[in-house]
Design an enzyme around this catalytic site. Structure first.
Site, short mmCIF file in Angstrom:
data_model
loop_
_atom_site.label_atom_id
_atom_site.label_comp_id
_atom_site.label_asym_id
_atom_site.label_seq_id
_atom_site.Cartn_x
_atom_site.Cartn_y
_atom_site.Cartn_z
N ASP A 354 0.87 -1.17 0.00
CA ASP A 354 0.00 0.00 0.00
C ASP A 354 0.92 1.23 0.00
O ASP A 354 2.10 1.12 0.34
CB ASP A 354 -0.89 -0.03 1.25
CG ASP A 354 -1.68 1.24 1.43
OD1 ASP A 354 -2.34 1.66 0.46
OD2 ASP A 354 -1.62 1.82 2.52
N ASP A 546 -1.47 -0.91 6.13
CA ASP A 546 -1.61 -0.41 7.50
C ASP A 546 -3.02 -0.01 7.88
O ASP A 546 -3.35 0.02 9.07
CB ASP A 546 -0.69 0.80 7.72
CG ASP A 546 -1.29 2.08 7.14
OD1 ASP A 546 -1.75 2.03 5.98
OD2 ASP A 546 -1.30 3.10 7.84
N ASP A 550 -7.11 -1.67 4.19
CA ASP A 550 -6.21 -2.74 3.74
C ASP A 550 -6.58 -4.09 4.34
O ASP A 550 -6.00 -5.10 3.94
CB ASP A 550 -4.75 -2.41 4.13
CG ASP A 550 -4.21 -1.22 3.36
OD1 ASP A 550 -4.57 -1.07 2.18
OD2 ASP A 550 -3.43 -0.44 3.94
#
Length: 673
Positions: A354, A546, A550
Site C-alpha cells: 500500500d 496499515d 487494507d
C-alpha cells in the site's frame, strides 16, 4: 528441591524409567540378571503399548508419524534379548518430551516475557476532597526527591492544593486499583522503573521511557507534556504522571499480548514439515534393517539398525526451530501468527505495498505556503486554519497543526458551511473565507491559479471576500527507509514488487519511482486491491499495509503484513504478521527470519537423518551393538536440538543491527574518512 519435585510431577514417565533403571542396577549387583531382563523388557513393552495407542489416534486424525520406528525398536530389542537397549530406547522416548519442553521454553522466552510483564496495578490520583483531578496540571517529573516522597510530590503537583478536606491540607491521594479499572481521563502516577499500565498522554513536563519491549529501541525515549505514552513501556528514574487515553483492554500492550497469545497458541506446521520425511525415512530404515537381517541371518541386526533409526531428531528439532524463529521475530518487534506463516514467508516470491501510511508516513505535512500579493504566509495560514476547524478535509488537521506550530491565533465563527468533497466557507469576523479545491475557489475568485506541485504533493486554495488569496501545499513524505526496504526485499529474492493505492496515478508513480517499485495500480478501491492480489501469478504473495481499508487484501494475501505500530486495527487483526514498530524495514526482516528459520529446521532434520543413516549402516554390518546404538542416538538428538536452537538468532540480529548502524547517515557536521 522444589524444582526437582516439579520436574518429577511434570514428567512421570521419565521418572519411572529412571527409577526402573536404578532398581535394575541394584538387582544386577545382587546377581538377579533374569529379574532385570524381565523388568526392563516388561516395562519396555508397556511403554510401547502406550505409544502405540497414541500412534493409532494420530493415524485416525490423518497423521502418519515416524514413532512407529521407536515402537518397533523396543519390540525388536525385547525379542532378541537386548533388554538394556530396551530401557535406553524407552528413556530416549520419554526423555525426548522433557528435552523438547526445555528447548521450546528456551526458544520462546521473548514471547513469555511479554506475557509476564503485563501491567496489573495502576496508581490512580484522586483529590482528597473527593473531587476529580484538575485539568490545569502544569506538572513536572520529580527529580532528586526521596523515594518515600515521590508519590506525594507528584500527587500535589498534579492535583493542586484546591479546597481543603477533612484534614485541611487538600493534598491529592494515590490509590492502587487494578489496571482493568482505569478509565480514559484518569490521572495515573507511574513510579520510577514501573510499567505504564494503560495508553495515555504525558501530564508531567517531561519523562524518559524504555520502549524496548514494544519497539525494539534500545535507548530511552524522551517524552514531553502532551506526548503519547504507550502501555508496557517502562518509566525511567523519575516519577511521572499520565492521563489515561484508553482502557487496559484497548491499550497497546494488551493488544500486543492478544497477538502474542494468538501466535503462541497457533499450531505451527512442524508436524507437517517432519511428516514430509516420515514415510521415506521409515521405509529406508526398515529396508536397511531387513537387508541386514537377511544378509547376516542374525535377527539381532534388525534390532540394532532400528535402535539407531529412532525418529527423535525429526520430532524434536523442527518444533524447536519454529518456536525459535517466532521468538526471534518477537524480539525484533514482529508478531508472527504461527509457524505456517514463517514457512510461507520463506517461500514468498512477490511483495505488494500500500502507499499511504506504508511507503509514506500517512500524515500530510505542510510543505509550502504560497500567498498572493496583499497577504503574507502567516496571515494566509491563520485564515485557512480558522476555516478548516469546521472542515473534514484530509488536510484540515495538517493545516491547523502547522498554524499552531507557528503559534498563530485562530478565529472562531458561528457561521460555517462545508460543501462535501469541495471545501468550506466560513465567516471570520468581517471576512468570508473559502478554502477548498481549485475548481471550488474559481467559482468565487476567477483569477485563482494552480500551485506548482511536485510528485506526491497536493494543494488547497483560499479565497477571501471573493479574491484569490493563495494556496497551501502539503506532501505525504516518503519513509526514509522505504528505498532500503525494497533493496532488502530484492536481496532476499523478492524481485516482483507491486504498489496498490487509492491515490491518483501521478502521486503513486512518483513514490514508486523513488523506491524502485516496478508495477503500479492507482485509484484502487478495497475490492480492486483484493482482485489485483488474487490475479498475481508468482506466489506466495506478501501484502504490506496499515489501514482499515487494507484489511480485506491483507486477509486474502498469502501473507498479510500489517504496520500495526499505531495500535490494533482491522489491518493487524486480519494480517498474518504484525509489525509493532513504525519501521518498514521490519517487513523485510520478517522474510529474512522466515528464511533463516526454515533453513535451520531443514538443516536440523537432515542432520538427524544423515547421522541416523550413518549409524544404521554401521549397525547393519555389526559394528554397533544395540545398547551402544541407543546411547549414540541420544547424541544425535542433542546435536539436532542444539542446531535447531540457532533459529533464536541472537548473533544474526546483532549482525543486522551492526549493518543498519553502518548504513545510517552520520549526524550533520560529523567527520568521515
Amino acid at each position: 528441591m522444589s524444582s526437582l519435585v516439579a520436574a518429577v510431577r511434570r514428567y512421570p514417565l521419565v521418572t519411572t524409567t529412571v527409577l526402573i533403571g536404578l532398581i535394575g542396577a541394584v538387582l544386577v549387583s545382587f546377581g538377579h540378571t533374569d529379574a532385570v531382563r524381565w523388568l526392563f523388557s516388561g516395562f519396555g513393552l508397556l511403554v510401547a503399548g502406550y505409544e502405540t495407542i497414541g500412534m493409532v489416534r494420530r493415524l485416525r486424525r490423518g497423521t502418519l508419524g515416524i514413532d512407529v520406528l521407536a515402537i518397533m525398536a523396543i519390540v525388536a530389542t525385547v525379542l532378541v534379548g537386548e533388554y538394556v537397549a530396551t530401557l535406553i530406547i524407552v528413556l530416549m522416548l520419554t526423555g525426548g518430551a522433557a528435552l523438547e519442553d526445555f528447548a521450546v521454553n528456551r526458544a520462546k522466552r521473548e514471547l513469555d516475557a511479554l506475557l509476564r510483564r503485563a501491567p496489573q496495578i495502576a496508581h490512580r490520583l484522586v483529590a482528597a476532597n473527593g473531587a476529580g483531578p484538575s485539568d490545569d496540571t502544569g506538572a513536572a517529573a520529580v527529580t532528586g526527591a526521596a523515594a518515600g516522597a515521590i508519590a506525594i510530590a507528584i500527587a500535589i503537583a498534579v492535583t493542586g492544593t484546591g479546597t481543603g478536606s477533612g484534614s485541611g491540607n487538600g493534598n491529592g491521594e494515590v490509590e492502587d486499583v487494578p489496571a482493568t479499572e482505569v478509565r480514559p481521563g484518569d490521572l495515573l502516577l507511574v513510579r520510577p522503573a514501573e510499567i505504564v499500565p494503560v495508553d495515555g498522554e504525558l501530564v508531567s513536563v517531561s519523562a524518559a521511557f524504555d520502549e524496548s519491549s514494544l519497539t525494539g529501541e534500545s535507548l530511552p525515549v524522551e517524552r514531553e507534556n502532551g506526548d503519547a505514552v504507550l502501555s508496557g513501556s517502562i518509566n525511567g528514574q523519575a516519577a511521572a504522571t499520565i492521563r489515561a487515553t484508553a482502557t487496559a483492554a484497548n491499550s497497546q500492550y494488551q493488544q500486543i499480548i492478544a497477538l502474542v497469545e494468538e501466535a503462541a497458541a497457533s499450531k505451527a506446521p512442524v508436524v507437517r514439515l517432519a511428516d514430509r520425511y516420515a514415510v521415506p525415512f521409515t521405509a529406508v530404515s526398515l529396508s536397511i534393517a531387513a537387508l541386514a537381517w537377511l544378509l547376516s541371518g542374525d535377527p539381532a541386526r534388525f534390532a540394532e539398525v532400528l535402535v539407531v533409526a529412532t525418529p527423535c531428531p525429526l520430532l524434536i528439532s523442527a518444533p524447536v526451530a519454529f518456536m525459535g524463529g517466532m521468538s526471534r521475530a518477537a524480539r525484533n518487534g514482529i508478531i508472527v501468527k504461527g509457524g505456517g506463516v514463517l514457512e510461507m514467508l520463506s517461500r514468498a516470491r512477490t511483495v505488494v505495498f500500500d502507499k499511504t501510511g506504508t511507503l509514506t508516513h500517512g500524515t500530510p505535512t505542510i510543505a509550502r505556503v504560497l500567498p498572493e500579493p496583499g497577504f503574507d504566509e502567516d496571515e494566509l495560514l491563520a485564515l485557512a486554519a480558522s476555516a478548516e476547524q469546521y472542515s473534514s478535509h484530509v488536510l484540515a488537521a495538517s493545516v491547523i497543526a502547522e498554524a499552531r506550530a507557528r503559534r498563530l491565533e485562530l478565529t472562531g465563527t458561528e457561521t460555517a458551511n462545508e460543501v462535501p468533497a469541495h471545501g468550506v466557507v466560513a465567516r471570520l469576523g468581517s471576512h468570508e473565507v473559502t478554502v477548498g479545491k481549485l475548481s471550488f475557489i474559481r467559482e468565487q475568485a476567477t483569477d485563482a491559479a494552480a500551485a506548482p506541485l511536485e510528485g506526491g504533493e497536493l494543494a488547497i486554495y483560499i479565497a477571501v471576500d471573493g479574491r484569490f488569496a493563495g494556496s497551501i501545499v502539503a506532501s505525504d513524505r516518503l519513509r526514509e527507509n522505504a528505498p532500503q526496504t525494497l533493496a532488502d526485499f530484492r536481496a532476499l529474492g523478492l524481485r516482483d514488487t507491486v504498489m496498490l493505492t487509492g491515490d491518483a496515478r501521478p502521486a503513486a508513480e512518483h513514490i514508486a519511482a523513488l523506491v524502485g517499485i516496478s508495477q503500479v495500480q492507482a485509484d484502487c478501491l478495497p475490492a480492486d486491491k483484493v482482485n489485483a492480489v488474487r490475479a498475481l501469478a508468482r506466489r506466495p504473495v506478501i501484502m504490506v499495509g496499515d489501514g482499515v481499508n487494507d484489511a480485506p487484501v491483507l486477509a486474502v494475501a498469502d501473507v498479510g503484513i500489517a504496520m500495526g505500530a499505531r495500535g490494533a486495527t482491522a489491518a493487524s487483526e486480519s494480517a498474518d504478521v504484525v509489525i509493532l514498530i513504525d519501521d518498514l524495514t521490519r517487513a523485510a526482516r520478517a522474510v529474512a527470519i522466515g528464511q533463516d528459520t526454515i533453513r535451520i529446521a531443514l538443516q536440523s532434520i537432515w542432520l538427524g537423518i544423515v547421522m541416523s543413516l550413518g549409524l544404521m549402516l554401521l549397525a547393519a554390518f555389526g559394528f554397533i551393538p544395540a545398547t551402544a546404538g541407543a546411547l549414540l542416538q541420544e547424541f544425535v538428538d542433542l546435536a539436532t536440538i542444539l542446531n535447531a536452537l540457532r533459529a533464536i538468532g541472537g548473533r544474526r540480529d546483532a549482525a543486522v543491527q551492526a549493518r543498519v548502524a553502518a548504513r545510517t547517515p552520520a549526524p550533520a557536521g560529523a567527520l568521515s574518512c
